[in-house]
Design a protein around this motif. Structure first.
Motif, PDB file in Angstrom:
ATOM      1  N   VAL A 158       0.841  -1.206   0.000  1.00  0.00           N
ATOM      2  CA  VAL A 158       0.000   0.000   0.000  1.00  0.00           C
ATOM      3  C   VAL A 158       0.871   1.250   0.000  1.00  0.00           C
ATOM      4  N   ASP A 159       1.910   1.251   0.847  1.00  0.00           N
ATOM      5  CA  ASP A 159       2.810   2.407   0.890  1.00  0.00           C
ATOM      6  C   ASP A 159       3.570   2.570  -0.425  1.00  0.00           C
ATOM      7  N   LEU A 160       3.980   1.454  -1.014  1.00  0.00           N
ATOM      8  CA  LEU A 160       4.681   1.538  -2.296  1.00  0.00           C
ATOM      9  C   LEU A 160       3.762   2.084  -3.386  1.00  0.00           C
ATOM     10  N   ALA A 161       2.523   1.627  -3.380  1.00  0.00           N
ATOM     11  CA  ALA A 161       1.582   2.077  -4.405  1.00  0.00           C
ATOM     12  C   ALA A 161       1.308   3.568  -4.287  1.00  0.00           C
ATOM     13  N   ALA A 162       1.458   4.113  -3.079  1.00  0.00           N
ATOM     14  CA  ALA A 162       1.154   5.528  -2.866  1.00  0.00           C
ATOM     15  C   ALA A 162       2.298   6.451  -3.274  1.00  0.00           C
ATOM     16  N   ARG A 175       8.933  -0.822 -10.443  1.00  0.00           N
ATOM     17  CA  ARG A 175       7.716  -0.243 -11.003  1.00  0.00           C
ATOM     18  C   ARG A 175       7.047   0.766 -10.068  1.00  0.00           C
ATOM     19  N   TRP A 176       7.311   0.677  -8.771  1.00  0.00           N
ATOM     20  CA  TRP A 176       6.718   1.636  -7.846  1.00  0.00           C
ATOM     21  C   TRP A 176       7.471   2.966  -7.843  1.00  0.00           C
ATOM     22  N   SER A 177       8.700   2.963  -8.347  1.00  0.00           N
ATOM     23  CA  SER A 177       9.585   4.126  -8.221  1.00  0.00           C
ATOM     24  C   SER A 177       9.246   5.212  -9.227  1.00  0.00           C
ATOM     25  N   PRO A 178       9.347   6.482  -8.824  1.00  0.00           N
ATOM     26  CA  PRO A 178       9.186   7.583  -9.786  1.00  0.00           C
ATOM     27  C   PRO A 178      10.248   7.570 -10.872  1.00  0.00           C
ATOM     28  N   LEU A 179      11.348   6.837 -10.644  1.00  0.00           N
ATOM     29  CA  LEU A 179      12.422   6.767 -11.643  1.00  0.00           C
ATOM     30  C   LEU A 179      12.184   5.699 -12.700  1.00  0.00           C
ATOM     31  N   TRP A 180      11.111   4.918 -12.530  1.00  0.00           N
ATOM     32  CA  TRP A 180      10.840   3.862 -13.514  1.00  0.00           C
ATOM     33  C   TRP A 180      10.622   4.458 -14.901  1.00  0.00           C
ATOM     34  N   ARG A 181      11.178   3.796 -15.915  1.00  0.00           N
ATOM     35  CA  ARG A 181      10.957   4.197 -17.297  1.00  0.00           C
ATOM     36  C   ARG A 181      10.718   2.926 -18.128  1.00  0.00           C
ATOM     37  N   LEU A 205       4.348   8.930 -18.079  1.00  0.00           N
ATOM     38  CA  LEU A 205       5.196   7.749 -18.267  1.00  0.00           C
ATOM     39  C   LEU A 205       5.161   6.907 -17.004  1.00  0.00           C
ATOM     40  N   LEU A 206       4.130   6.104 -16.892  1.00  0.00           N
ATOM     41  CA  LEU A 206       3.916   5.273 -15.715  1.00  0.00           C
ATOM     42  C   LEU A 206       3.647   3.838 -16.144  1.00  0.00           C
ATOM     43  N   PRO A 207       3.879   2.891 -15.235  1.00  0.00           N
ATOM     44  CA  PRO A 207       3.563   1.499 -15.557  1.00  0.00           C
ATOM     45  C   PRO A 207       2.087   1.315 -15.887  1.00  0.00           C
ATOM     46  N   LEU A 208       1.783   0.222 -16.540  1.00  0.00           N
ATOM     47  CA  LEU A 208       0.436  -0.045 -17.034  1.00  0.00           C
ATOM     48  C   LEU A 208      -0.610   0.070 -15.937  1.00  0.00           C
ATOM     49  N   GLU A 209      -0.283  -0.427 -14.723  1.00  0.00           N
ATOM     50  CA  GLU A 209      -1.264  -0.439 -13.653  1.00  0.00           C
ATOM     51  C   GLU A 209      -1.577   0.957 -13.113  1.00  0.00           C
ATOM     52  N   LYS A 210      -0.746   1.962 -13.447  1.00  0.00           N
ATOM     53  CA  LYS A 210      -1.001   3.324 -12.978  1.00  0.00           C
ATOM     54  C   LYS A 210      -1.281   4.301 -14.115  1.00  0.00           C
ATOM     55  N   PHE A 211      -1.241   3.809 -15.325  1.00  0.00           N
ATOM     56  CA  PHE A 211      -1.423   4.689 -16.474  1.00  0.00           C
ATOM     57  C   PHE A 211      -2.905   4.987 -16.668  1.00  0.00           C
ATOM     58  N   VAL A 212      -3.246   6.257 -16.683  1.00  0.00           N
ATOM     59  CA  VAL A 212      -4.627   6.692 -16.886  1.00  0.00           C
ATOM     60  C   VAL A 212      -4.784   7.101 -18.346  1.00  0.00           C
ATOM     61  N   VAL A 213      -5.608   6.369 -19.078  1.00  0.00           N
ATOM     62  CA  VAL A 213      -5.839   6.670 -20.493  1.00  0.00           C
ATOM     63  C   VAL A 213      -6.981   7.689 -20.590  1.00  0.00           C
ATOM     64  N   PRO A 214      -6.763   8.829 -21.236  1.00  0.00           N
ATOM     65  CA  PRO A 214      -7.846   9.809 -21.376  1.00  0.00           C
ATOM     66  C   PRO A 214      -9.065   9.189 -22.065  1.00  0.00           C
ATOM     67  N   PRO A 215     -10.260   9.581 -21.672  1.00  0.00           N
ATOM     68  CA  PRO A 215     -11.480   8.975 -22.237  1.00  0.00           C
ATOM     69  C   PRO A 215     -11.544   9.019 -23.759  1.00  0.00           C
ATOM     70  N   ASP A 216     -11.033  10.106 -24.367  1.00  0.00           N
ATOM     71  CA  ASP A 216     -11.129  10.198 -25.825  1.00  0.00           C
ATOM     72  C   ASP A 216     -10.113   9.313 -26.547  1.00  0.00           C
ATOM     73  N   LEU A 217      -9.176   8.706 -25.774  1.00  0.00           N
ATOM     74  CA  LEU A 217      -8.164   7.843 -26.385  1.00  0.00           C
ATOM     75  C   LEU A 217      -8.209   6.419 -25.827  1.00  0.00           C
TER      76      LEU A 217
END
Length: 642
Positions: free
Chosen positions: A236-240, A357-363, A248-260
């Protein structure tokens, strides 16, 4: 060098000086209020800091046209001797057994015992004067604190608040401000300090304590993941650490805009004919990944699923962030543009592999992909869209039209492998890893990979229950015995791989050492992994993760490289666990002095290759043609080729 004059006074400075004025122990006060400055045992730092604080206090008072207050601040109350309290006459008489004597006799004895009693009034006056000085100093400090004490702000330089030597090291590490410092801590987690030369764990802890104590005025929060070791941080702490967003976020945190999100994708098939319960492209990718899950798999993604997720993740991020379109709207031209993108991605898309994948440095990428990696990515994406077409989610496959040039054949044994001499050097170093459980586990893992050719996920997933002892008869009629490991391979394929008896015996010794039955085949051992982490003490012990094993091998190889020179050192610096797997294939097929070559079909089985042609890539033009069995390959030899 950062100067003391550039620093600012904070409330801890005033609290410390108030404590000193009131006679509280200096060390206790230092550790409570000024621990950030350094250890209380460093008397030079303590004296220098106290002198600086007093000078700063006095300078602030003079700026306010109060020279008397400035002199008062610099005054040391201890110059006024404290009066030693004397016992009362009644207490003295009782203590001396004079209760039955007359009062005059008691007074005579009292004055004889305390001849200075007559000067008590002078001592009391001195004590009273000291008390008045302390009270006036405390009043002055309260006035001065309201005038001069400051709260830290995000844009302040570290030199304004931290010990000068500490601040200088942070500045050299390109962390000149508090906001940059907190950002670096949150980016890198609890071991952020390893990236700052000259700052160790203890200094880092002092900095962290101060930042957390000043979170409110700073408006900057150090995340929970940066305050404890990685294995102690909850999911939970890692996810936060990084919130979900269109970035540029992993798939589980990527928010796709509604129009796309693909609901109106240009190449979507009619919704009523789609076989998937997926309304969006992201949901369709999830269905595809789920279809790749082996039937007997756990909740964790399999290596195949992780590989497929990586390629789908990269494509979706590129489609939305760079192409500004939906995945289900991609054309053949888009597919061609994506192939070019993989060969030369922007720097913002790239980062080291070890950033989790939890890190802000993930690419999503490490850098430009090699041609072979691009071909692999295109093949996986063709598979993704072929699945979506079969399920009537989209009407066409834009990657099907991509003509990928065939890979030039090459002998795998000539690249990314170890020579016999290099492996022997590593094995000699591994023999010294017996003092700790983690060292023995690393030694066990590397020797098993070299001896069997297992993949990373295969060795970390292997358990004692996968081992079985077999008895067989040799061609010359002798009875023999050995061990086979049942391996869960790719695409759910299972195979049995021979394991040297010595490695099984070593595993049994480790089991016994930690209180388990020594026999590897005992019922209580079946769920224990070959690379179990016995140091963590759960029941049963947890397996070593693939990332943990990979990182430990990379670190060991880098350290081993420092013991060699030239090409050998360069090879080990670049090497990884896959090089051990390649070395197994090359060495087994080539054989050597005292070691007979192994039949190519046996090596094919060990490596889990579907095609014997893939295994043949480990042979070069000089490889022997006569091939024998694995046990002769494992036989020790004192004369190995380099």
């Amino acid at each position: 060098m950062t100067s003391l004059q550039s620093r600012k006074l904070h409330r801890g400075h005033f609290a410390f000086m108030r404590a000193l004025a009131q006679g509280i122990d200096e060390r206790t006060s230092w550790d409570r209020y000024l621990r950030l400055e350094g250890e209380h045992t460093d008397l030079r730092v303590v004296r220098r800091t106290i002198a600086w604080i007093r000078d700063e206090f006095a300078a602030a008072a003079r700026r306010e046209q109060r020279p008397g207050t400035a002199r008062l601040i610099l005054l040391d109350p201890d110059q006024f001797s404290k009066a030693t309290p004397l016992p009362s006459l009644g207490d003295f008489a009782q203590a001396q057994g004079l209760e039955d004597f007359s009062e005059a006799e008691q007074i005579e004895a009292y004055e004889a015992a305390f001849p200075a009693a007559g000067s008590q009034a002078g001592g009391t006056a001195r004590a009273s004067r000291r008390t008045r000085v302390v009270e006036r100093q405390l009043d002055a400090l309260r006035w001065l604190e309201g005038l001069a004490a400051q709260d830290p702000r995000p844009g302040d330089g570290v030199s304004a608040w931290l010990n000068p030597a500490l601040a200088a090291r942070l500045e050299r590490a390109e962390l000149p401000t508090l906001v940059a410092l907190v950002g670096a801590i949150n980016l890198n987690g609890a071991r952020w300090w390893v990236r700052v030369p000259g700052i160790g764990e203890r200094k880092a802890a002092r900095i962290l304590d101060w930042l957390r104590a000043n979170e409110a005025p700073l408006g900057l929060r150090v995340g929970m993941h940066a305050t404890r070791r990685r294995r102690q941080v909850s999911p939970v702490d890692l996810a936060a650490v990084v919130p979900a967003a269109t970035a540029l976020l992993p798939l589980e945190k990527f928010v796709v805009p509604p129009d796309l999100d693909g609901r109106s994708g240009r190449f979507r098939a009619p919704q009523d004919t789609c076989l998937l319960p997926a309304a969006t492209d992201l949901e369709a990718i999830g269905a595809w990944l789920e279809a790749k899950r082996p039937h007997d798999s756990s909740a964790e993604l399999s290596p195949t699923q992780r590989s497929y997720r990586k390629e789908a993740e990269r494509l979706l991020l590129w489609t939305v962030l760079e192409r500004k379109t939906a995945l289900s709207s991609l054309s053949v031209a888009d597919a061609a543009a994506y192939r070019q993108f993989l060969a030369g991605p922007p720097a913002a898309w790239c980062g080291p592999r070890h950033n989790q994948r939890w890190s802000p440095l993930w690419r999503p990428l490490e850098g430009p992909l090699a041609p072979t990696a691009v071909r692999q990515a295109m093949a996986i994406l063709r598979s993704l869209f072929a699945f979506l077409v079969r399920q009537n989610y989209v009407v066409g496959n834009p990657f099907a039209a991509m003509n990928e040039p065939a890979a030039a054949p090459r002998a795998l044994g000539l690249h990314r492998t170890l020579s016999f001499a290099q492996w022997q050097h590593l094995d000699t170093l591994l023999a010294k890893h017996s003092a700790t459980e983690s060292g023995r586990r690393l030694r066990r893992g590397m020797r098993w990979v070299y001896a069997t050719g297992l993949r990373l996920a295969e060795i970390t997933g292997a358990t004692c229950g996968d081992l079985r002892r077999v008895v067989f008869r040799t061609p010359d009629g002798r009875d023999a015995a050995g061990w086979l490991l049942s391996v869960h391979g790719r695409a759910g394929r299972r195979r049995e791989v021979p394991v040297p008896h010595e490695l099984v015996a070593d595993l049994e010794e480790e089991l016994a050492h930690h209180g388990f039955e020594q026999a590897v085949g005992a019922d209580g051992n079946r769920a224990i992994h070959v690379l179990a982490r016995f140091d963590l003490k759960p029941e049963p012990p947890r397996p070593w993760s693939t990332s943990g094993f990979y990182s430990a091998i990379k670190l060991f190889l880098a350290q081993a490289a420092r013991t060699l020179e030239g090409t050998d050192a360069q090879n080990l610096q670049r090497a990884s666990i896959h090089w051990l797997r390649h070395a197994h294939g090359v060495h087994a097929l080539q054989g050597g002095a005292g070691r007979a070559p192994v039949p190519i079909q046996v090596v094919q089985n060990n490596l889990g290759h579907v095609s014997v042609g893939t295994t043949a890539g480990y042979l070069d033009a000089q490889a022997p043609t006569g091939l024998m069995e694995m046990q002769r390959f494992w036989a020790p030899s004192a004369d190995l080729p380099s």
